[in-house]
Design a protein around this motif. Structure first.
Motif, PDB file in Angstrom:
ATOM      1  N   HIS A  96       0.784  -1.236   0.000  1.00 12.16           N
ATOM      2  CA  HIS A  96       0.000   0.000   0.000  1.00 12.16           C
ATOM      3  C   HIS A  96       0.817   1.288   0.000  1.00 12.16           C
ATOM      4  CE1 HIS A  96      -3.913  -1.953   0.571  1.00 12.16           C
ATOM      5  NE2 HIS A  96      -3.302  -2.793   1.380  1.00 12.16           N
ATOM      6  N   ASP A  97       2.007   1.263   0.549  1.00  9.76           N
ATOM      7  CA  ASP A  97       2.800   2.486   0.648  1.00  9.76           C
ATOM      8  C   ASP A  97       3.334   2.847  -0.741  1.00  9.76           C
ATOM      9  OD1 ASP A  97       4.758   4.457   1.153  1.00  9.76           O
ATOM     10  OD2 ASP A  97       5.109   3.667   3.156  1.00  9.76           O
ATOM     11  N   GLU A  98       3.015   4.046  -1.218  1.00 19.32           N
ATOM     12  CA  GLU A  98       3.384   4.452  -2.582  1.00 19.32           C
ATOM     13  C   GLU A  98       4.886   4.415  -2.820  1.00 19.32           C
ATOM     14  OE1 GLU A  98       1.732   8.215  -3.482  1.00 19.32           O
ATOM     15  OE2 GLU A  98      -0.362   7.519  -3.488  1.00 19.32           O
ATOM     16  N   GLU A  99       5.669   4.562  -1.777  1.00 18.23           N
ATOM     17  CA  GLU A  99       7.120   4.532  -1.928  1.00 18.23           C
ATOM     18  C   GLU A  99       7.610   3.170  -2.420  1.00 18.23           C
ATOM     19  OE1 GLU A  99      11.105   5.044   0.875  1.00 18.23           O
ATOM     20  OE2 GLU A  99       9.272   6.159   1.378  1.00 18.23           O
ATOM     21  N   ILE A 101       5.597   0.967  -4.285  1.00 19.39           N
ATOM     22  CA  ILE A 101       4.703   0.511  -5.352  1.00 19.39           C
ATOM     23  C   ILE A 101       5.308   0.883  -6.706  1.00 19.39           C
ATOM     24  CG2 ILE A 101       2.417   0.822  -6.399  1.00 19.39           C
ATOM     25  CD1 ILE A 101       2.263  -0.745  -3.862  1.00 19.39           C
ATOM     26  N   PRO A 103       4.877   2.375 -10.048  1.00 20.82           N
ATOM     27  CA  PRO A 103       3.857   3.276 -10.618  1.00 20.82           C
ATOM     28  C   PRO A 103       3.314   2.796 -11.952  1.00 20.82           C
ATOM     29  CG  PRO A 103       6.055   4.248 -10.795  1.00 20.82           C
ATOM     30  CD  PRO A 103       6.190   3.027  -9.931  1.00 20.82           C
ATOM     31  N   SER A 106       1.072  -0.389 -10.555  1.00 23.44           N
ATOM     32  CA  SER A 106       0.331  -0.226  -9.288  1.00 23.44           C
ATOM     33  C   SER A 106       0.406  -1.469  -8.411  1.00 23.44           C
ATOM     34  CB  SER A 106      -1.145   0.134  -9.566  1.00 23.44           C
ATOM     35  OG  SER A 106      -1.231   1.359 -10.272  1.00 23.44           O
ATOM     36  N   THR A 243      -3.375   5.542   7.298  1.00 23.57           N
ATOM     37  CA  THR A 243      -3.988   6.698   6.656  1.00 23.57           C
ATOM     38  C   THR A 243      -4.281   7.732   7.737  1.00 23.57           C
ATOM     39  OG1 THR A 243      -5.071   5.110   5.155  1.00 23.57           O
ATOM     40  CG2 THR A 243      -5.787   7.405   5.016  1.00 23.57           C
TER      41      THR A 243
END
Length: 272
Positions: A96-99, A101, A103, A106, A243
């Protein structure tokens, strides 16, 4: 104790006895655990109801001696499975952490082992507490949820942290999962508002040939896992640890557990 309650508890205890027998646990050790649990529950319930909590009061309710109660009240509960909890947190952060993932897809990225940003080391530091990245990688490789790539990166193989060969970890799950199920049943036994009942369902048939079970196991493993991942995504978005901008009061734990079971069916009674 009425007959229905006695029968229900006998079936629960009998199942637990198989585990204790296999592990060589003596009856005295089990009895001590029961005493400890009863004292803890009575103390918690007295506090919840606003009553005065004393050793004498607990002894009167449980039927234990004051000496036994005093000794049991001094003992502290130990954490069930810190390694399991850390592994779960790391996988959740990876998903879940965008760091961490990719891009373009996804999906969880293949991470370099070291680096100030977007590395496996950084992931473990953020989500596992004080466990080292090397130790976490070895653990994840052991249970086949991650692997090292040829260029030294770390790739996620499974989005679910399930102990494979470590019996200690599986027993730790026994101590975490079974109480949650019993807690749900206990809530439903005492709940008076139909809208507040907690979801508790199962599907079962008792005249299946053994040959169909492998296919059903695979079916459950695939479909149930996808459903749990959807629940996980929803909970992640509403959990303030992940979150922080989520608003609301209190601190609650909620979730859903799915388990598969099979056993020989009891023979049908012959028709008269």
């Amino acid at each position: 104790m009425d007959n229905m309650l006695r029968s229900a508890f006998y079936r629960i205890v009998k199942t637990l006895m198989r585990i204790l027998y296999r592990k060589g646990v003596a009856l005295g050790d089990f009895t001590q655990l029961v005493k400890q649990a009863y004292v803890d529950v009575v103390e918690q319930e007295l506090v919840r109801s606003g009553e005065r909590v004393t050793t004498s009061r607990i002894a009167a309710i449980t039927g234990l001696t004051r000496k036994d109660v005093a000794q049991l009240r001094e003992r502290e509960e130990q954490e069930t499975s810190p390694r399991y909890n850390r592994g779960m947190r790391v996988l959740t952060g990876w998903r879940h952490d965008e760091e961490f993932i990719d891009p373009a897809t996804s999906q969880p990225a293949i991470l370099p082992f070291r680096g100030e940003r977007g590395s496996f080391e950084r992931l473990v530091q953020r989500y596992s507490g004080d466990m080292s990245a090397f130790a976490m990688l070895e653990e994840m490789k052991r249970i086949q949820v991650a692997r090292e790539t040829l260029d030294g990166g770390v790739q996620m193989l499974s989005q679910v942290y399930i102990p494979q060969g470590d019996e200690g970890e599986k027993i730790a799950l026994l101590g975490m999962d079974v109480p949650l199920l019993i807690s749900t049943i206990d809530h439903n036994l005492t709940c008076r508002d139909p809208l507040e009942l907690r979801y508790q369902r199962k599907v079962s048939y008792n005249n299946l040939p053994e040959e169909v079970l492998p296919e059903f196991r695979a079916f459950v493993r695939q479909d149930a896992q996808q459903l749990l991942l959807r629940f996980n995504d929803w909970l992640y978005q509403h959990d303030r640890d992940h979150t922080p901008d989520v608003q609301g009061t209190g601190r609650m734990q909620a979730g859903v557990g799915i388990f598969y079971f099979e056993q020989p069916a009891e023979p049908k009674e012959p028709k008269q």
